[in-house]
Design an enzyme around this catalytic site. Structure first.
Site, PDB file in Angstrom:
ATOM      1  CE1 TYR A 141      -2.943  -3.078   0.283  1.00 46.45           C
ATOM      2  CE2 TYR A 141      -3.608  -2.380   2.465  1.00 46.45           C
ATOM      3  CZ  TYR A 141      -3.708  -3.252   1.412  1.00 46.45           C
ATOM      4  OH  TYR A 141      -4.594  -4.305   1.473  1.00 46.45           O
ATOM      5  CE  LYS A 189       1.961 -18.214  -1.365  1.00 48.63           C
ATOM      6  NZ  LYS A 189       1.191 -19.448  -1.162  1.00 48.63           N
ATOM      7  CG  ASP A 221      -1.341 -20.584   0.917  1.00 44.66           C
ATOM      8  OD1 ASP A 221      -0.540 -20.251   1.814  1.00 44.66           O
ATOM      9  OD2 ASP A 221      -1.024 -21.349  -0.011  1.00 44.66           O
ATOM     10  CG  ASP A 245      -6.754  -4.737   4.287  1.00 46.27           C
ATOM     11  OD1 ASP A 245      -7.757  -4.717   5.022  1.00 46.27           O
ATOM     12  OD2 ASP A 245      -6.651  -4.026   3.273  1.00 46.27           O
ATOM     13  CG  ASP A 249     -11.978  -6.902   6.325  1.00 48.04           C
ATOM     14  OD1 ASP A 249     -11.641  -6.305   7.375  1.00 48.04           O
ATOM     15  OD2 ASP A 249     -12.478  -6.321   5.349  1.00 48.04           O
TER      16      ASP A 249
END
Ligand code: NAD
Length: 368
Positions: A141, A189, A221, A245, A249
């Site tokens: 971001y 990852k 994952d 993020d 959620d």
């Protein structure tokens, strides 16, 4: 204790729920002999309308001088077609950067009489109590500005992390685990991304400093899958910006409603910005029906993390639990044989509980 709190209501239901936090903090101040002063400033769409920018300098200056900041939410359809520098979300990213709020903490706990409201099976979510520690000011971001090439047919986003940025958030994760159940899950990852390989190396280096914390590495994952199949296995999860993020959620479904989830964003000095996880909910804005609990619990996090008022934070959390236990709920949560209330009534019930310090007496005699 005397504290200066800046309120940034923002847009939509942000303007409604911020008043709930203020009412509850006033109840705490009255009950525990503190002086909280409040100062309101604009951010997001409201600031664009008034000042032509989502983050006016006056707002940044006020936040820098405050002991803590409470934010409602930003955004709404009115500003959706604005150019990117005039989007309400720019205000949010800007204030995080201006205050160097690099650590985002999201506690996620299933309230026992709301477990049925979760889309996951009750037996799966029962007992869930986890904290996601997300890096907030680095990664994708905040890389060099994204760009489109080849007449818009190819795109570049950059993911940049420095050792120092990773070290400080990993430290926060370890410290949070020390204060909880002593288990840290580092999510990355590392089988693909160079940034994740460095992340994993740093976690491995750091673990010697925190011998009381058990560490595991989980690929993002697999973490996404485990969060919905077995959320009770987690205590503290620490991860980078994008993964955090998405995972936070995802984890939010455990509680059954976005309206229940608070968050804290902290800098090195402990100055924090506290906000609900939900957005400005334009579909219900102005109707007086928004669930104020996420905002009220964010105020509790402020008392705990910025002011070290742990007892007062616990009182707010107990008050929320007591009011929910008594069957009161806003429209976003379905409670069989419960009593549907609006934002103002839910807030008053919680504030009254704090003042009375006696849930059964107040709730039974005043409302049934
Ligand atoms: N931190 C923030 O300020 C933030 C976060 C997410 C989205 N947004 C912005 O908010 C706007 C709406 O986004 P969205 O619809 O994707 O997400 P949202 O969180 O605003 O709403 C999603 C759904 O949840 C419901 N909801 C959310 N909070 C609630 C509450 N407290 N009580 C009852 N119901 C609640 C809404 O009514 C809606 O149906 C967009 O402009 C988005 O950019 C802002």
């Amino acid at each position: 204790m005397k504290k200066r709190i800046v309120l940034l209501p923002g847009d939509g239901i942000g303007k409604e729920v911020i008043n709930s936090a203020k009412d509850v903090l006033n109840a705490i101040a009255e009950e525990y002999n503190h002086t909280f002063s409040f100062e309101s400033h604009e951010i997001g769409g409201a600031a664009i309308d008034l000042y032509g920018t989502p983050l006016p300098e006056t707002t940044v200056d006020a936040c820098k001088q405050a002991d803590a900041v409470l934010l409602g939410a930003v955004g709404g359809p009115k500003w959706d077609s604005n150019p990117s520098h005039l989007r309400p979300e720019r205000g949010l990213l800007g204030i995080r950067k201006a205050l160097d709020l690099y650590a985002n903490l999201r506690p996620i706990k299933g309230f026992k009489n709301l477990l049925h409201a979760s889309p996951l099976k009750e037996e799966v979510v029962s007992g869930s109590d986890l904290l996601i520690v997300r890096e907030l000011t680095g990664g994708l971001y905040f890389g060099t500005p994204s760009e489109r090439r080849d007449n818009g047919n190819s795109v570049v986003d950059t993911l940049v992390y420095s050792r120092q940025e990773i070290e400080r958030i990993v430290d926060k994760g370890f410290q949070a685990a020390q204060q909880r159940r002593g288990h840290l899950t580092s999510v990355d990852k590392a089988n693909v991304l160079e940034s994740s390989k460095l992340w994993r190396e740093i976690v491995e280096e750091k673990k010697a400093q925190y011998p009381d914390v058990a560490v595991e590495h989980v690929l993002v994952d697999a973490a996404a899958m485990k969060l919905i199949t077995n959320p009770t296995q987690f205590d503290v999860i620490v991860t980078e910006n994008l993964f955090g993020d998405i995972l936070s959620d995802e984890a939010s479904v455990i509680t059954g409603s976005l309206g229940m989830l608070p968050s804290a964003s902290l800098n090195e000095n402990g100055v924090g910005l506290y906000e609900p996880v939900h957005g400005s909910a334009p579909d219900i804005a102005g109707k007086g029906v928004a669930n104020p609990v996420a905002m009220i619990l964010s105020a509790a996090l402020m008392l705990r993390y910025s002011f070290q008022l742990n007892d007062e934070a616990n009182v707010i959390e107990d008050a929320v639990q007591a009011v929910l236990d008594a069957g009161f709920h806003t429209g976003d949560i379905q409670v069989p044989e419960g009593r549907l209330v609006g934002t103002a009534e839910m807030t008053k019930l919680i504030a009254d509980y704090i003042k009375s310090q006696n849930a059964s007496k107040c709730i039974a005699s005043c409302y049934f």
